[in-house]
Design a protein around this motif. Structure first.
Motif, PDB file in Angstrom:
ATOM      1  N   HIS A 203       0.838  -1.200   0.000  1.00  0.00           N
ATOM      2  CA  HIS A 203       0.000   0.000   0.000  1.00  0.00           C
ATOM      3  C   HIS A 203       0.874   1.252   0.000  1.00  0.00           C
ATOM      4  N   ASP A 204       2.134   1.095   0.358  1.00  0.00           N
ATOM      5  CA  ASP A 204       3.027   2.231   0.584  1.00  0.00           C
ATOM      6  C   ASP A 204       3.818   2.551  -0.679  1.00  0.00           C
ATOM      7  N   LEU A 205       3.475   3.649  -1.332  1.00  0.00           N
ATOM      8  CA  LEU A 205       4.165   4.019  -2.567  1.00  0.00           C
ATOM      9  C   LEU A 205       5.630   4.341  -2.331  1.00  0.00           C
ATOM     10  N   SER A 206       5.961   4.886  -1.152  1.00  0.00           N
ATOM     11  CA  SER A 206       7.363   5.206  -0.874  1.00  0.00           C
ATOM     12  C   SER A 206       8.207   3.944  -0.813  1.00  0.00           C
ATOM     13  N   VAL A 207       7.646   2.859  -0.289  1.00  0.00           N
ATOM     14  CA  VAL A 207       8.338   1.562  -0.253  1.00  0.00           C
ATOM     15  C   VAL A 207       8.602   1.074  -1.668  1.00  0.00           C
ATOM     16  N   LEU A 208       7.596   1.152  -2.525  1.00  0.00           N
ATOM     17  CA  LEU A 208       7.737   0.671  -3.894  1.00  0.00           C
ATOM     18  C   LEU A 208       8.701   1.539  -4.696  1.00  0.00           C
ATOM     19  N   ALA A 209       8.673   2.844  -4.460  1.00  0.00           N
ATOM     20  CA  ALA A 209       9.603   3.735  -5.163  1.00  0.00           C
ATOM     21  C   ALA A 209      11.039   3.447  -4.779  1.00  0.00           C
ATOM     22  N   HIS A 210      11.244   3.035  -3.524  1.00  0.00           N
ATOM     23  CA  HIS A 210      12.601   2.748  -3.029  1.00  0.00           C
ATOM     24  C   HIS A 210      13.136   1.455  -3.628  1.00  0.00           C
ATOM     25  N   LEU A 211      12.263   0.468  -3.814  1.00  0.00           N
ATOM     26  CA  LEU A 211      12.723  -0.874  -4.166  1.00  0.00           C
ATOM     27  C   LEU A 211      12.548  -1.228  -5.637  1.00  0.00           C
ATOM     28  N   CYS A 212      11.536  -0.661  -6.306  1.00  0.00           N
ATOM     29  CA  CYS A 212      11.118  -1.170  -7.617  1.00  0.00           C
ATOM     30  C   CYS A 212      11.464  -0.226  -8.765  1.00  0.00           C
ATOM     31  N   GLU A 213      11.798  -0.833  -9.894  1.00  0.00           N
ATOM     32  CA  GLU A 213      12.041  -0.062 -11.119  1.00  0.00           C
ATOM     33  C   GLU A 213      10.730   0.387 -11.751  1.00  0.00           C
ATOM     34  N   ARG A 214       9.757  -0.529 -11.805  1.00  0.00           N
ATOM     35  CA  ARG A 214       8.475  -0.230 -12.433  1.00  0.00           C
ATOM     36  C   ARG A 214       7.356  -0.387 -11.417  1.00  0.00           C
ATOM     37  N   LEU A 215       6.244   0.297 -11.707  1.00  0.00           N
ATOM     38  CA  LEU A 215       5.101   0.275 -10.795  1.00  0.00           C
ATOM     39  C   LEU A 215       3.821   0.054 -11.586  1.00  0.00           C
ATOM     40  N   ALA A 216       2.985  -0.856 -11.095  1.00  0.00           N
ATOM     41  CA  ALA A 216       1.653  -1.074 -11.649  1.00  0.00           C
ATOM     42  C   ALA A 216       0.636  -0.685 -10.587  1.00  0.00           C
ATOM     43  N   VAL A 217      -0.261   0.232 -10.925  1.00  0.00           N
ATOM     44  CA  VAL A 217      -1.300   0.675 -10.005  1.00  0.00           C
ATOM     45  C   VAL A 217      -2.601  -0.011 -10.391  1.00  0.00           C
ATOM     46  N   MET A 218      -3.229  -0.706  -9.422  1.00  0.00           N
ATOM     47  CA  MET A 218      -4.455  -1.450  -9.696  1.00  0.00           C
ATOM     48  C   MET A 218      -5.658  -0.788  -9.046  1.00  0.00           C
ATOM     49  N   TYR A 219      -6.772  -0.867  -9.747  1.00  0.00           N
ATOM     50  CA  TYR A 219      -8.051  -0.372  -9.214  1.00  0.00           C
ATOM     51  C   TYR A 219      -9.169  -1.180  -9.861  1.00  0.00           C
ATOM     52  N   GLY A 220     -10.086  -1.669  -9.043  1.00  0.00           N
ATOM     53  CA  GLY A 220     -11.210  -2.426  -9.572  1.00  0.00           C
ATOM     54  C   GLY A 220     -10.812  -3.663 -10.343  1.00  0.00           C
ATOM     55  N   GLY A 221      -9.705  -4.303  -9.944  1.00  0.00           N
ATOM     56  CA  GLY A 221      -9.277  -5.536 -10.599  1.00  0.00           C
ATOM     57  C   GLY A 221      -8.478  -5.343 -11.866  1.00  0.00           C
ATOM     58  N   ARG A 222      -8.146  -4.080 -12.210  1.00  0.00           N
ATOM     59  CA  ARG A 222      -7.388  -3.803 -13.425  1.00  0.00           C
ATOM     60  C   ARG A 222      -6.146  -2.980 -13.106  1.00  0.00           C
ATOM     61  N   ILE A 223      -5.161  -3.051 -13.996  1.00  0.00           N
ATOM     62  CA  ILE A 223      -4.046  -2.117 -13.944  1.00  0.00           C
ATOM     63  C   ILE A 223      -4.502  -0.833 -14.629  1.00  0.00           C
ATOM     64  N   VAL A 224      -4.454   0.290 -13.892  1.00  0.00           N
ATOM     65  CA  VAL A 224      -4.893   1.564 -14.461  1.00  0.00           C
ATOM     66  C   VAL A 224      -3.717   2.449 -14.854  1.00  0.00           C
ATOM     67  N   GLU A 225      -2.515   2.146 -14.342  1.00  0.00           N
ATOM     68  CA  GLU A 225      -1.327   2.867 -14.786  1.00  0.00           C
ATOM     69  C   GLU A 225      -0.104   1.991 -14.574  1.00  0.00           C
ATOM     70  N   LEU A 226       0.830   2.075 -15.529  1.00  0.00           N
ATOM     71  CA  LEU A 226       2.018   1.222 -15.512  1.00  0.00           C
ATOM     72  C   LEU A 226       3.188   2.002 -16.086  1.00  0.00           C
ATOM     73  N   GLY A 227       4.342   1.946 -15.391  1.00  0.00           N
ATOM     74  CA  GLY A 227       5.511   2.644 -15.894  1.00  0.00           C
ATOM     75  C   GLY A 227       6.610   2.733 -14.855  1.00  0.00           C
ATOM     76  N   PRO A 228       7.659   3.517 -15.118  1.00  0.00           N
ATOM     77  CA  PRO A 228       8.754   3.685 -14.160  1.00  0.00           C
ATOM     78  C   PRO A 228       8.231   4.197 -12.814  1.00  0.00           C
ATOM     79  N   ALA A 229       8.652   3.556 -11.730  1.00  0.00           N
ATOM     80  CA  ALA A 229       8.065   3.820 -10.421  1.00  0.00           C
ATOM     81  C   ALA A 229       8.170   5.280  -9.995  1.00  0.00           C
ATOM     82  N   ARG A 230       9.349   5.854 -10.066  1.00  0.00           N
ATOM     83  CA  ARG A 230       9.522   7.224  -9.590  1.00  0.00           C
ATOM     84  C   ARG A 230       8.734   8.223 -10.444  1.00  0.00           C
ATOM     85  N   GLN A 231       8.622   7.956 -11.724  1.00  0.00           N
ATOM     86  CA  GLN A 231       7.848   8.844 -12.591  1.00  0.00           C
ATOM     87  C   GLN A 231       6.362   8.779 -12.253  1.00  0.00           C
ATOM     88  N   LEU A 232       5.856   7.578 -12.008  1.00  0.00           N
ATOM     89  CA  LEU A 232       4.445   7.440 -11.690  1.00  0.00           C
ATOM     90  C   LEU A 232       4.085   8.176 -10.400  1.00  0.00           C
TER      91      LEU A 232
END
Length: 321
Positions: A203-232
């Motif tokens: 749930h913590d975006l700061s955790v994901l930004a620290h560890l991950c290259e890419r980020l997928a944001v999910m809502y309602g069972g779908r990915i609604v945004e996908l891309g480089p973590a820090r940019q997202l």
């Protein structure tokens, strides 16, 4: 290494995951974010067919070219642990309370690597040392360790058979910030040193930004945004990603602490999803078309995609110009 195509999961008439697709290269890290009930854990656990029998799963999960959704059970058992493993949420629930840590670490090594008990025990000791837990405590039981130590043991178990992929389902939940930082540093080091690919749910975006290259944001069972973590996080395209990023106060900024920009309402019930965009009832930028039309992930910049009509309209306008 991992190619997920149109993954769908439903429980009866309720669609928990709706057409999720993404790829993961060897050694790459992907974060998955979203509120509770958005389908993150269901999506992740379905990759290794770890959902209950009541779940109906379709699509393709190609792991090194092999579809795990249609693989025979014998082959799937071989992939689990040695190919891909899981760090479950809540180590105390995942560990067996009546077996020693040594027994639990040695079991996958004995089953998959087919080595002697002596070799398996030496490997278990090496794993504990690698995650910062003294090997001399191998004979202890889970309740004799702190929460942070149990989480380290779970990570050691996930590494037991040298997998190519680790799925970490909120591995820092319920840990204090100091222990959380230690676990994240441990995971970062393992990824860097061993080249392991990771899917990390949080749930913590700061955790994901620290560890991950890419980020997928999910809502309602779908990915609604996908891309480089820090940019997202710094420049979100989708209104939901913007709301998630704004919900975290900025350290050293009293105004943001006093007035966090949260999001009213709750995620939709998966049994009664609204027509059009599932985020429309809560979206501050909703338009009339959003309530009737739905859009799949659409290019939203270099290496980025977003499922939003506003993004689609902007791309069309830019093309016309």
């Amino acid at each position: 290494m991992l190619d997920v195509r149109d993954l769908r999961v439903s429980y009866g008439a309720a669609p928990a995951v709706r057409g999720v697709s993404f790829t993961l290269e060897p050694g790459q890290t992907l974060g998955v974010a979203g509120e509770s009930g958005c389908g993150k854990s269901t999506m992740a656990l379905s990759l290794l067919r770890l959902l209950p029998a009541t779940a109906k799963v379709s699509g393709q999960v190609l792991f090194n070219g092999e579809d795990l959704l249609t693989a025979r059970w014998e082959r799937l058992r071989a992939v689990r642990w040695s190919g891909a493993s899981v760090v479950f949420q809540g180590a105390m629930s995942a560990l067996n309370p009546v077996r020693t840590i040594a027994d639990q670490l040695m079991e996958p090594i004995l089953r998959h690597d087919k080595v002697s008990a002596k070799v398996a025990r030496a490997r278990a000791a090496e794993l504990l040392d690698s995650v910062g837990v003294p090997a001399r405590r191998m004979g202890s039981y889970p309740h004799e360790f702190s929460g942070g130590q149990r989480q380290r043991i779970m990570i050691a178990m996930a590494l037991a058979c040298r997998p190519d992929l680790i799925i970490a389902d909120e591995p820092t939940t319920a840990l204090d910030v100091m222990v959380q930082a230690q676990i994240l540093e441990l995971l970062s080091g393992l990824i860097r040193d061993q080249g392991i690919a990771v899917i990390m749910i949080s749930h913590d975006l700061s955790v994901l930004a620290h560890l991950c290259e890419r980020l997928a944001v999910m809502y309602g069972g779908r990915i609604v945004e996908l891309g480089p973590a820090r940019q997202l996080i710094s420049e979100p395209r989708h209104p939901y990603t913007r709301a998630l990023a704004g919900a975290f106060p900025t350290i050293g900024d009293p105004a943001s602490r006093r007035n966090p920009s949260g999001l009213a309402g709750d995620p939709p019930s998966l049994g009664s999803l609204p027509a059009g965009c599932s985020f429309a009832p809560r979206c501050p930028e909703v338009g009339a078309a959003c309530r009737t039309e739905s859009v799949e992930l659409w290019p939203a910049g270099a290496g980025r995609e977003a499922a939003c009509l506003r993004v689609l309209e902007g791309a069309v306008d830019a093309g016309d110009a």
